[in-house]
Design an enzyme around this catalytic site. Structure first.
Site, PDB file in Angstrom:
ATOM      1  CD  GLU A 186     -12.072   5.824   3.993  1.00  0.00           C
ATOM      2  OE1 GLU A 186     -11.712   5.012   4.849  1.00  0.00           O
ATOM      3  OE2 GLU A 186     -11.309   6.247   3.105  1.00  0.00           O
ATOM      4  CE  LYS A 188      -2.840   4.561   6.993  1.00  0.00           C
ATOM      5  NZ  LYS A 188      -4.296   4.549   7.215  1.00  0.00           N
ATOM      6  NE  ARG A 236      -2.624   0.982   3.465  1.00  0.00           N
ATOM      7  CZ  ARG A 236      -3.342   0.718   4.570  1.00  0.00           C
ATOM      8  NH1 ARG A 236      -4.598   0.301   4.444  1.00  0.00           N
ATOM      9  NH2 ARG A 236      -2.836   0.869   5.758  1.00  0.00           N
TER      10      ARG A 236
HETATM   11  C1  LIG Z   1      -5.425   3.743   7.390  1.00  0.00           C
HETATM   12  C2  LIG Z   1      -6.806   4.070   6.973  1.00  0.00           C
HETATM   13  C3  LIG Z   1      -7.861   3.132   7.108  1.00  0.00           C
HETATM   14  C4  LIG Z   1      -7.692   1.792   7.769  1.00  0.00           C
HETATM   15  O1  LIG Z   1      -6.802   0.943   7.108  1.00  0.00           O
HETATM   16  P1  LIG Z   1      -6.197  -0.297   7.873  1.00  0.00           P
HETATM   17  O2  LIG Z   1      -5.207  -0.858   6.910  1.00  0.00           O
HETATM   18  O3  LIG Z   1      -7.299  -1.244   8.137  1.00  0.00           O
HETATM   19  O4  LIG Z   1      -5.587   0.214   9.125  1.00  0.00           O
HETATM   20  C5  LIG Z   1      -9.114   3.502   6.635  1.00  0.00           C
HETATM   21  N1  LIG Z   1      -9.339   4.712   6.085  1.00  0.00           N
HETATM   22  C6  LIG Z   1      -8.360   5.629   5.962  1.00  0.00           C
HETATM   23  C7  LIG Z   1      -8.678   6.935   5.356  1.00  0.00           C
HETATM   24  C8  LIG Z   1      -7.062   5.325   6.393  1.00  0.00           C
HETATM   25  O5  LIG Z   1      -6.102   6.253   6.272  1.00  0.00           O
END
Ligand SMILES: *Cc1c(COP(=O)(O)O)cnc(C)c1O
Length: 339
Positions: free
Chosen positions: A219, A183, A80
């Protein structure tokens, strides 16, 4: 050596002994360095400061009943971070280097991995930033990768408990074809105002709708959304949500428990049909949703009437935690045991 009150840790920052770093220069990644300083010496014109060339990751290490340390799905976090790097034109860190960095930083800070009984864990934060000076808008030529760790307490101090969320149409977290799938810190900066507003009104988070039509579920700020209905796990498909590794894992666990899994667009009205709903991510695994208030349309969707999580959320949560802590076998090959 100071003693740590493991059962009263927050999700904050506690200094640990070491961090690890690796720099990218002249087109290549250097050797990993173990560092004791928690500062970074940075050029004031670095691209991460001006143009947001910054990406991060979040994962955890868990100490099992057997005393061994397990790290959850680190290759997924490596992949990722590479995707984030392609998304904002940063140098990609090879998976092997990522893996070496994570294992090194965890081993070096072994004394900060909380004991099994505490329910706490070691949070691992990898960070990648553009460091070279640039005034014109273009990607940096040099990058710094840093990983630090900090022990964090159990997310649910008063037990696994549902919380309310709200829909606020005046704010978007990310554009439909923007950086929501990466991210990057910029997405978080963009969500701070709405998040604060929600907190002031007593909500744990904002549930975002898709930015274009304001029709579909996107989300929950920093966590993905899922709903449960008729033994089915339903989670949004969208071009603006971050692919959560927890969500991906819960989908596989749901299938292994005989549930069906649907990843598709979810119109807001469908919320009314869900028996349970939750937010998922590394921090909490699952944060069950008590109710969602659509503040613009004066509608409420209720998922928990008695203040307790639904049975499916609880089963999924317990199964994932059991794999992470090594209480149950790891049939999916998700765990790296630190030797
Ligand atoms: C990090 C993150 C998540 C959760 O991802 P995980 O890999 O399950 O920790 C969900 N939404 C956003 C916007 C994120 O930055």
């Amino acid at each position: 050596m100071e003693t740590i009150d493991w059962s009263n840790l927050s999700f904050g920052y506690m200094p640990t002994d070491y961090n690890v770093r690796c720099t990218y220069k002249n087109g290549a990644w250097g050797e990993l360095e173990v560092c004791t300083s928690d500062s970074i010496n940075l050029h004031m014109a670095a691209t991460c400061l001006h143009y947001g060339q910054e990406g991060f990751e979040g994962l955890k290490a868990f100490r099992g009943r057997d005393g061994r340390i397990r790290i959850f799905r680190l290759e997924e976090n490596a992949a990722r971070l590479q995707s984030t790097s392609r998304g904002i034109l940063m140098a990609e860190l090879p998976t092997e280097k990522f893996r070496e960095a994570i294992l090194t930083v965890v081993k070096k800070n072994e004394r900060f991995v909380p004991p099994y009984e505490s329910g706490a864990s070691l949070y691992i934060r990898p960070l990648l930033i553009g460091t070279s000076a640039q005034v014109g808008v273009k990607p940096a030529a040099e990058y710094l990768f840093v990983v630090f760790v900090t022990p964090v307490g159990p997310y649910f101090k008063e037990g696994f408990k549902p919380t309310p969320m709200c829909i606020l149409r005046q704010y978007d977290r990310a554009a439909p074809l923007g950086t929501g799938i990466y991210k990057v810190g910029g997405n978080y900066a963009a969500s701070l105002v709405a998040g604060e507003k929600a907190h002031e009104m007593g909500y744990s988070a904002v549930l975002y709708l898709d930015a274009k039509e304001k029709k579909y579920i996107d989300e929950c700020g920093p966590a993905n959304f899922f709903g449960i209905r008729d033994n089915c796990y339903i989670t949004p498909q969208s071009t603006s949500i971050l692919p959560s590794i927890t969500n991906k894992s819960l989908m596989e666990i749901a299938r292994s428990m005989g549930m069906t899994v649907e990843q598709r667009r979810i119109p807001e009205e469908e919320l009314a049909t869900f028996e349970e709903a939750g937010a998922c991510g590394t921090a909490a695994v699952i944060s069950p949703i008590e109710r969602i208030d659509d503040l613009d349309e004066n509608r409420t969707y209720i998922f928990s009437k008695d203040g307790r999580p639904g049975a499916v959320c609880e089963r999924l949560y317990n199964k994932l935690r059991a794999i992470q802590y090594g209480d149950e076998p790891d049939p999916f090959g998700w765990v790296t045991v630190v030797e």
